[in-house]
Enzyme design. Sequence first.
Site, PDB file in Angstrom:
ATOM      1  CG  ASP A  98      -1.949   0.971   1.400  1.00  0.00           C
ATOM      2  OD1 ASP A  98      -2.976   0.879   0.728  1.00  0.00           O
ATOM      3  OD2 ASP A  98      -1.778   2.031   2.278  1.00  0.00           O
TER       4      ASP A  98
ATOM      5  CB  VAL B   6      -9.069  -6.130  -1.290  1.00  0.00           C
ATOM      6  CG1 VAL B   6      -9.483  -5.051  -2.491  1.00  0.00           C
ATOM      7  CG2 VAL B   6      -7.474  -6.000  -1.067  1.00  0.00           C
TER       8      VAL B   6
HETATM    9  P1  IMP Z   1       1.924  -0.704   3.561  1.00  0.00           P
HETATM   10  O1  IMP Z   1       3.154  -0.566   4.740  1.00  0.00           O
HETATM   11  O2  IMP Z   1       1.434   0.990   3.886  1.00  0.00           O
HETATM   12  O3  IMP Z   1       2.532  -0.843   2.247  1.00  0.00           O
HETATM   13  O4  IMP Z   1       1.075  -1.546   4.300  1.00  0.00           O
HETATM   14  C1  IMP Z   1       0.899  -2.732   3.825  1.00  0.00           C
HETATM   15  C2  IMP Z   1       0.167  -3.570   5.010  1.00  0.00           C
HETATM   16  O5  IMP Z   1      -1.192  -2.850   4.887  1.00  0.00           O
HETATM   17  C3  IMP Z   1      -0.498  -4.827   4.358  1.00  0.00           C
HETATM   18  O6  IMP Z   1       0.443  -5.895   4.693  1.00  0.00           O
HETATM   19  C4  IMP Z   1      -1.903  -4.961   4.839  1.00  0.00           C
HETATM   20  O7  IMP Z   1      -1.738  -5.645   6.083  1.00  0.00           O
HETATM   21  C5  IMP Z   1      -2.468  -3.770   5.116  1.00  0.00           C
HETATM   22  N1  IMP Z   1      -3.293  -3.343   3.805  1.00  0.00           N
HETATM   23  C6  IMP Z   1      -3.121  -2.468   3.028  1.00  0.00           C
HETATM   24  N2  IMP Z   1      -4.124  -2.194   2.341  1.00  0.00           N
HETATM   25  C7  IMP Z   1      -4.915  -3.282   2.614  1.00  0.00           C
HETATM   26  C8  IMP Z   1      -6.423  -3.667   2.021  1.00  0.00           C
HETATM   27  O8  IMP Z   1      -6.631  -3.377   1.126  1.00  0.00           O
HETATM   28  N3  IMP Z   1      -6.969  -4.591   2.934  1.00  0.00           N
HETATM   29  C9  IMP Z   1      -6.132  -5.209   3.690  1.00  0.00           C
HETATM   30  N4  IMP Z   1      -5.033  -4.787   4.325  1.00  0.00           N
HETATM   31  C10 IMP Z   1      -4.535  -4.035   3.725  1.00  0.00           C
END
Ligand code: IMP
Length: 183
Positions: A105, A155
């Site tokens: 994300d 999602v």
């Molecule tokens: P980042 O550090 O912002 O890239 O976050 C990644 C983490 O956020 C993933 O491992 C998920 O646990 C959570 N995450 C991000 N988007 C979603 C989503 O659409 N659904 C569920 N979990 C999400």
Amino acid sequence: MNKDIAAILVGEKELDELVTKVAGEIDADFQKTGGRLLLVAILKGSVVFMGDLMKKIQSPVEIDFMKVSSYGAGTSSSGNINIHLDLQRKDIGDCNVIVVEDIVDSGRTLAYLTEYLKLKGARSVRTCTLLDKPSRREVDFTPDYVGREIPDEFVVGYGLDYDEKYRALPYVGILKPEVYRKS
Ligand code: IMP
Ligand code: MG
């Protein structure tokens, strides 16, 4: 379909195809370089993907787990990465690590873990994610292996949760916004 799901984004057949594709890419790379391959799944979201992926990789693999958090109970990232469960192995210097994630994300989790595992002495560190939301990126990070990109939707399913629910759905679905707006 579950009543809280607005639409199925990635169905079971496509999930199987995406996992097969990623496993093939990992195999092709490791047949060139050789060495010990260690898959490190990030708990809990990537367990379903990990289970399917490891069966489809032909090269010998070892597995391990880490637990980190960047999200609280909601749908937006805190920006802070906390390590709740770390690798215990002493032989990390021998291992070509592939970090296995459910979804990227902001990119903060995998950007941080890549540096962390390099500092811990891993022989090499690559990253693999089933899903990628490139439009949400907050840091400069590109995963090495990607199942597929998805639009900016929250999602769940196939391991992904909202507030610990929906992980066991066999597909990836878009959660109805009223489910997370009301809590
Ligand atoms: P980042 O550090 O912002 O890239 O976050 C990644 C983490 O956020 C993933 O491992 C998920 O646990 C959570 N995450 C991000 N988007 C979603 C989503 O659409 N659904 C569920 N979990 C999400
Ligand atoms: Mg996660």
